[in-house]
Write a protein that holds these residues in place. Structure first.
Motif, mmCIF file in Angstrom:
data_model
loop_
_atom_site.group_PDB
_atom_site.id
_atom_site.type_symbol
_atom_site.label_atom_id
_atom_site.label_comp_id
_atom_site.label_asym_id
_atom_site.label_seq_id
_atom_site.Cartn_x
_atom_site.Cartn_y
_atom_site.Cartn_z
ATOM 1 N N PHE A 264 66.022 -58.793 44.569
ATOM 2 C CA PHE A 264 66.551 -59.041 45.910
ATOM 3 C C PHE A 264 67.924 -58.402 46.111
ATOM 4 N N PHE A 265 68.241 -57.436 45.277
ATOM 5 C CA PHE A 265 69.585 -56.856 45.277
ATOM 6 C C PHE A 265 69.975 -56.301 46.643
ATOM 7 N N THR A 266 69.193 -55.394 47.186
ATOM 8 C CA THR A 266 69.529 -54.762 48.462
ATOM 9 C C THR A 266 69.462 -55.762 49.608
ATOM 10 N N GLU A 267 68.456 -56.619 49.577
ATOM 11 C CA GLU A 267 68.303 -57.630 50.625
ATOM 12 C C GLU A 267 69.525 -58.533 50.699
ATOM 13 N N ALA B 48 69.310 -68.576 43.232
ATOM 14 C CA ALA B 48 69.616 -69.920 43.702
ATOM 15 C C ALA B 48 69.172 -70.129 45.140
ATOM 16 N N VAL B 49 69.488 -69.161 45.999
ATOM 17 C CA VAL B 49 69.140 -69.308 47.408
ATOM 18 C C VAL B 49 67.635 -69.319 47.602
ATOM 19 N N ASP B 50 66.949 -68.415 46.924
ATOM 20 C CA ASP B 50 65.491 -68.318 47.048
ATOM 21 C C ASP B 50 64.835 -69.639 46.663
ATOM 22 N N ARG B 51 65.248 -70.179 45.514
ATOM 23 C CA ARG B 51 64.653 -71.431 45.058
ATOM 24 C C ARG B 51 65.060 -72.588 45.966
ATOM 25 N N MET C 149 77.381 -57.098 39.984
ATOM 26 C CA MET C 149 77.327 -57.218 41.437
ATOM 27 C C MET C 149 76.183 -58.132 41.860
ATOM 28 N N ALA C 150 75.019 -57.957 41.233
ATOM 29 C CA ALA C 150 73.838 -58.733 41.618
ATOM 30 C C ALA C 150 73.961 -60.194 41.227
#
Length: 422
Positions: free
Chosen positions: A155-158, A192-195, A377-378
């Motif tokens: 999900f790096f770019t997103e 964290a956000v995804d979960r 960064m990620a």
């Protein structure tokens, strides 16, 4: 460069290693700079040869990482006899509680990367590479890299494109002292956000990722077993013997005290305070090797974003702490330490990565640096800093804070930076 020229380099450097090292020990230069150079040239030539022969669009991709994730999650290595005796795929799958076909397909891909071996039909056995996974911390490190770290990359770019306070963010002083970004660190935003969103849970992202936090801690212990991150580099990378008898070293964010204990064992005149979040009395009694130091090492609970309570320290050690934080947060951490430094001559010792300018290292070595930079960064919204960036960071914390010495021990991935107050 031609294929033949690269093959010549490979042969020349291989001869150097083969005449100097025993078989299967080529990854260890034994502190010999000439062997380190030969190994680096060999790897560089192999990489260029592989790129030249395969072309620009043939790569392994992320599938092997998925296979490693599966193997580590289900602990497949632990069910394969350690002595090299083979086991059938059916028996292995039954012991691991997985489906036989899936298990076999995963392992057969890993075998093409020299992890596990198939000595006969429908059987699997350990080899030198797969045995590494038997170490629990190392296995956890691989699992973390192929789960949490890989997910943040997916999900790096997103994440970068999302309208979030994610670029150069720092902790908020409102509410509980943390904005959503800092709550998510050090596990990475996307995981964290995804979960958190997927579960519909009212809990904070930090609570959602508590299990991953435990995995992260164990993964770091596994990574620390790599020779590039050996405790010996810190033991010998700073002149601890130059400190006065009875001097106190404050190990900020020192975890289980592994590094302080190693320094203490060879410096009997020094005292150590290991600071870490959530350090309980029960946990301290379980720390191995503490009793042998005769009270010279103790553990205290401390949040390094708050003012440093120990004012009599001679050295405030920050090993791989600032590396994991954005510039804004790193400045806050440094200022928190400076608020507690009272002793004349006290200094801060930072052991961390130092990025290099393009073209100063081999392509492979620079690739490792750039890969780590993107990982930072990620995962942490942080950055790999070069020497000038480190100087600027120290100056931003306090104009009187000066970088006075930098030592990078042979074979170490990290440099030791001595920072004094003018």
């Amino acid at each position: 460069m031609t294929v033949s020229a690269l093959a010549d380099i490979i042969r020349q450097q291989a001869d150097i290693l083969e005449t100097s090292l025993p078989p299967h020990a080529y990854a260890d230069e034994h502190g010999d700079p000439s062997l380190a150079v030969a190994r680096s040239k060999l790897l560089e030539a192999c990489d260029k040869l592989n790129h030249l022969v395969t072309g620009p669009i043939e790569w392994s991709g992320h599938r092997v990482h998925a296979a490693l994730q599966y193997a580590c999650h289900f602990r497949l290595a632990s069910y394969v006899p350690e002595d090299g005796t083979p086991i059938t795929y059916d028996d292995l799958a039954q012991r691991a509680g997985v489906e036989t076909s899936q298990c076999a397909r995963v392992l057969q891909l890993l075998m093409t990367y020299h992890i596990f071996r198939e000595p006969g039909t429908r059987i699997v056995a350990h080899n030198r590479n797969s045995r590494v996974l038997l170490d629990e911390d190392t296995g956890m490190a691989v699992e973390w890299l192929t789960q949490d770290s890989l997910r943040s990359s997916a999900f790096f770019t997103e994440t970068r494109a999302a309208p979030r306070k994610w670029s150069g963010s720092r902790r908020s002083s409102s509410g509980d002292g943390q904005d959503e970004t800092s709550r998510i660190a050090p596990l990475g935003p996307t995981y964290a956000v995804d979960r958190h969103i997927a579960s519909g849970s009212p809990r904070t992202a930090a609570e959602v990722t508590s299990t991953s936090g435990d995995r992260y801690a164990r993964a770091m212990a596994g990574m620390a077993k790599r020779r590039q991150l050996s405790v010996e580099h810190l033991v010998h990378g700073f002149d601890w013997a130059s400190l006065p008898n009875g001097a106190t070293i404050v190990d900020v964010g020192g975890g289980n005290g592994h590094y302080s204990k190693a320094i203490a064992e060879v410096n009997p005149g020094l005292n150590f305070v290991v600071q870490n979040l959530n350090t309980t009395a029960e946990e301290v009694t379980k720390k191995e090797g503490v009793a042998n130091l005769g009270g010279r090492l103790r553990f205290v609970e401390y949040d390094f974003f708050t003012p440093q309570p120990i004012t009599h320290g001679d050295v405030y050690l920050l090993r791989r702490i600032l590396h994991l934080h954005s510039d804004g947060d790193a400045v806050d951490i440094l200022r928190s330490q400076l608020s507690g430094i009272r002793k004349p001559g006290a200094r801060i010792v930072v052991m961390d990565n130092i990025a290099v300018s393009s073209g100063t290292l081999s392509t492979l070595e620079e690739r490792q640096t750039r890969t780590l930079d993107i990982a930072m960064m990620a995962l942490f919204n942080s950055v790999e800093r070069d020497v000038d960036s480190w100087r600027a960071l120290f100056k931003a914390a306090d104009p009187k804070l000066k970088l006075v010495n930098v030592i990078k021990p042979l074979g170490s991935a990290l440099a030791v930076m001595e920072v004094c107050i003018e």
